[in-house]
Design a protein around this motif. Structure first.
Motif, short mmCIF file in Angstrom:
data_model
loop_
_atom_site.label_atom_id
_atom_site.label_comp_id
_atom_site.label_asym_id
_atom_site.label_seq_id
_atom_site.Cartn_x
_atom_site.Cartn_y
_atom_site.Cartn_z
N MET A 11 17.63 67.06 50.83
CA MET A 11 18.53 68.12 50.41
C MET A 11 19.29 67.66 49.19
SD MET A 11 18.02 70.63 52.43
CE MET A 11 19.42 71.62 52.13
N PRO A 12 19.57 68.59 48.23
CA PRO A 12 20.34 68.19 47.04
C PRO A 12 21.81 68.03 47.39
CG PRO A 12 19.84 70.52 46.96
CD PRO A 12 19.12 70.00 48.16
N PRO A 13 22.67 67.13 46.65
CA PRO A 13 24.11 66.93 46.93
C PRO A 13 24.87 68.20 46.69
CG PRO A 13 23.53 65.94 44.84
CD PRO A 13 22.25 66.39 45.47
N PRO A 14 26.03 68.40 47.40
CA PRO A 14 26.84 69.61 47.21
C PRO A 14 27.46 69.60 45.82
CG PRO A 14 28.03 68.06 48.60
CD PRO A 14 26.66 67.50 48.40
N PRO A 15 27.72 70.76 45.28
CA PRO A 15 28.34 70.81 43.95
C PRO A 15 29.80 70.37 43.98
CG PRO A 15 28.16 73.00 44.87
CD PRO A 15 27.42 72.09 45.84
N ARG A 16 30.31 69.78 42.91
CA ARG A 16 31.70 69.28 42.81
C ARG A 16 32.45 70.12 41.77
NH1 ARG A 16 31.10 62.70 42.74
NH2 ARG A 16 30.08 62.51 44.81
N THR A 17 33.76 70.46 42.10
CA THR A 17 34.60 71.21 41.18
C THR A 17 35.25 70.23 40.20
OG1 THR A 17 35.09 72.80 42.92
CG2 THR A 17 36.58 72.79 41.01
N PRO A 18 35.18 70.48 38.93
CA PRO A 18 35.79 69.54 37.97
C PRO A 18 37.31 69.64 37.98
CG PRO A 18 34.88 71.44 36.85
CD PRO A 18 34.45 71.59 38.29
#
Length: 269
Positions: A11-18
Motif C-alpha cells: 500500500m502507498p504511504p498516507p499523504p502529509r499536509t505541509p
C-alpha cells in the motif's frame, strides 16, 4: 522515471499536509471580535486575569508576612544567642565550684573551738607546771631551813657537854646470810612504796635511801637523829634529809622534836 515506494503490504504511504506559517492577521481578528460575546475574541480572559491579579496580591501579602516572620526570627535568634552567651560568661565568672558553703563555715567553727580548747589545756598545763615548780621551791626552802635548824640544835648540844651523854659508836653487828636476805626483802618492800625517783629512776638516790634505811636497822631502838645517818662524803646531810622527808611523807618514819632534839622513829610499812 518516478519510483513509487510501497510498504510491506504493497500500500502507498498516507499523504502529509505541509506546514504553513500562522497568519499575521489572526490575532488582530481575535482582538477585534465582538466584546459583548463572552465566547468571542479575548473577552473570556477578563475574569481569569482579574482572579490572577487577586491571587497575585494575596501572594505578595503572604510574601511580606513571611519576610516579617523571617526578620522576627532573626531578631529572636540574635537575642537568644546573646542571652546564652551572657549566661555562659556568668557561669564562668560567678558560679565558683570551690566557694565556701554552709558546711565550710561549720567546719571552720569546729576548728576554732578545737583550737580554743587546746589553748586552754595548754594554759592549764603551764599553770600546773608553774605550781609544781613553786611547790618544789618551797619544799627546797623548807628543807634548807630544817637543815639550818638541826645544825644549830646539834651545835648547841655539842657545846653543852654537861647536858649530853657521849656514847661510843658500836660496831655493826655481823648478819648471817638469812638475815641479810630478810633485810634486803624488807628494804625492797619499803622502797616499792616510795616515789619513782627512789625506785630506780636515780640509782644513786636509791642507794642512798638503802643506806638510810640500814642506818635505822643498825640501831636496836630504831630511833635516830639526822647526824647519826650522815656518812660523808657519799651520804651528805642534804641527801639524808631528802630521804628522811620521803620516808616521813610515806609514814614509814615519824618525826618528833618535843624533847628539843629532832628524832626520827621507825614504823615500817
Amino acid at each position: 522515471m518516478r519510483v513509487t515506494r510501497h510498504n510491506s503490504v504493497g500500500m502507498p504511504p498516507p499523504p502529509r499536509t505541509p506546514l504553513r506559517r500562522v497568519s499575521q492577521s489572526s490575532l488582530f481578528a481575535v482582538s477585534t471580535a465582538d466584546p459583548t460575546d463572552p465566547h468571542s475574541g479575548t473577552a473570556f480572559l477578563d475574569a481569569a486575569i482579574s482572579e490572577l491579579a487577586d491571587e497575585t496580591e494575596i501572594l505578595q501579602t503572604n510574601a511580606e508576612e513571611l519576610r516579617k516572620l523571617s526578620d522576627s526570627l532573626a531578631t529572636f535568634n540574635e537575642s537568644f544567642a546573646s542571652w546564652l552567651y551572657v549566661m555562659r560568661m556568668n557561669s564562668l565568672t560567678i558560679d565558683w565550684v570551690q566557694a565556701p558553703s554552709d558546711n565550710s563555715f561549720a567546719l571552720a567553727k569546729k576548728r576554732a573551738e578545737r583550737k580554743t580548747i587546746a589553748a586552754a589545756e595548754e594554759a592549764q598545763a603551764k599553770a600546773r607546771a608553774l605550781a609544781a615548780a613553786a611547790a618544789a621551791a618551797r619544799e627546797a626552802e623548807t628543807t634548807k631551813t630544817m637543815d639550818h635548824t638541826e645544825g644549830d640544835t646539834t651545835a648547841t648540844n655539842v657545846s653543852a657537854p654537861s647536858k649530853s651523854i657521849l656514847k661510843k659508836k658500836t660496831a655493826k653487828p655481823k648478819l648471817t646470810a638469812k638475815e641479810k636476805k630478810e633485810r634486803a626483802i624488807e628494804i625492797e618492800k619499803i622502797i616499792a612504796c616510795l616515789p619513782l625517783e627512789f625506785r630506780g629512776s636515780d640509782p644513786n638516790l636509791r642507794r642512798h635511801m638503802e643506806q638510810v634505811i640500814e642506818g635505822f636497822f643498825d640501831v636496836p631502838s630504831r630511833v635516830v637523829k639526822l647526824t647519826d645517818l650522815i656518812k660523808p662524803p657519799d651520804l651528805s646531810q642534804a641527801r639524808v634529809n631528802k630521804c628522811l622527808i620521803a620516808l616521813v611523807n610515806r609514814k614509814v618514819v615519824s618525826k618528833n622534836s618535843s624533847t628539843g632534839v629532832v628524832l626520827y622513829h621507825w614504823h615500817g610499812v
